[in-house]
Design an enzyme around this catalytic site. Sequence first.
Site, PDB file in Angstrom:
ATOM      1  N   ASP A  23       0.828  -1.200   0.000  1.00  0.00           N
ATOM      2  CA  ASP A  23       0.000   0.000   0.000  1.00  0.00           C
ATOM      3  C   ASP A  23       0.867   1.256   0.000  1.00  0.00           C
ATOM      4  O   ASP A  23       1.936   1.271   0.602  1.00  0.00           O
ATOM      5  CB  ASP A  23      -0.900  -0.013   1.242  1.00  0.00           C
ATOM      6  CG  ASP A  23      -2.017   1.002   1.164  1.00  0.00           C
ATOM      7  OD1 ASP A  23      -2.337   1.467   0.048  1.00  0.00           O
ATOM      8  OD2 ASP A  23      -2.576   1.342   2.214  1.00  0.00           O
ATOM      9  N   HIS A  40       3.273   3.127  -8.979  1.00  0.00           N
ATOM     10  CA  HIS A  40       3.149   1.690  -9.241  1.00  0.00           C
ATOM     11  C   HIS A  40       4.440   1.134  -9.851  1.00  0.00           C
ATOM     12  O   HIS A  40       4.854   0.021  -9.537  1.00  0.00           O
ATOM     13  CB  HIS A  40       1.963   1.427 -10.169  1.00  0.00           C
ATOM     14  CG  HIS A  40       0.641   1.831  -9.590  1.00  0.00           C
ATOM     15  ND1 HIS A  40       0.249   1.455  -8.315  1.00  0.00           N
ATOM     16  CD2 HIS A  40      -0.386   2.564 -10.106  1.00  0.00           C
ATOM     17  CE1 HIS A  40      -0.959   1.949  -8.071  1.00  0.00           C
ATOM     18  NE2 HIS A  40      -1.356   2.618  -9.130  1.00  0.00           N
ATOM     19  N   LEU A 134      11.570 -20.316  -3.549  1.00  0.00           N
ATOM     20  CA  LEU A 134      10.449 -19.547  -3.014  1.00  0.00           C
ATOM     21  C   LEU A 134       9.218 -19.697  -3.900  1.00  0.00           C
ATOM     22  O   LEU A 134       9.314 -19.657  -5.127  1.00  0.00           O
ATOM     23  CB  LEU A 134      10.841 -18.070  -2.941  1.00  0.00           C
ATOM     24  CG  LEU A 134       9.745 -17.080  -2.549  1.00  0.00           C
ATOM     25  CD1 LEU A 134       9.475 -17.140  -1.056  1.00  0.00           C
ATOM     26  CD2 LEU A 134      10.142 -15.664  -2.962  1.00  0.00           C
TER      27      LEU A 134
END
Length: 245
Positions: A23, A40, A134
């Site tokens: 956020d 972004h 991962l």
Amino acid sequence: MPIKPQSQNGDIHVPTHVAIIMDGNGRWASARGLPRTEGHRQGAESVRAVIKAASRAGVEYLTLFGFSSENWKRPSGEVMDLMGLLRLYLRKELAELHKQGVRFRVIGERSRLAPDIQALIEAAENRTRDNVGLTLVLALSYGGRAEIANTARALAEKVQNGELLPSDIDENLFASSLETADIPDPDLLIRTSGEQRISNFLLWQTAYTEFVFTDTLWPDFRADEFEAALSAFRSRDRRYGAVGV
């Protein structure tokens, strides 16, 4: 439902699964007089940094809240820009993720995404399916309430079709019917930008998750901030409703 191990990697101080609500991109850009799109773009740099930091730390699953079901309500121009960045990320980053041994997954209502994006997601998942590093889970067009409602509907249909008895439905069965059935519940959830809510993210899965809220805006969240969140996690006494030692 059974409590999943705090860590499957041999170190109880390292969370097996970290989830992040990314956020603050818009506020980061506004504070600098830049378009939200630039926030972004800078946020994508944080994604790269955090993936590497999580891998180095021994985290096995990293789930990033990329685009919520509510984000479709944003101005159409911003949604188009976000989808464009998503296309770019999927095309540009796949080779590097694969090189790092990352396994890529997407959860959410991908049917709402453009066909070419759906194809890119499928290609990324297929190419990295056998990787053993991962697992990066990207939540796209995702909402926790919708996931729970969809799961309840699917189980109800099985009862209606005679495949299940109502008494068969318990927490274990419900959890195994969610999109995250093969992913351990998050040990740690991080939210950036100073907001202290989970915004319809992994509502079922975060029942016993530790939360870390940071004032850092997502474009400024890099390896040091990630390590600080892991340090905060290590200080927690996770009792799951029992009495601490």
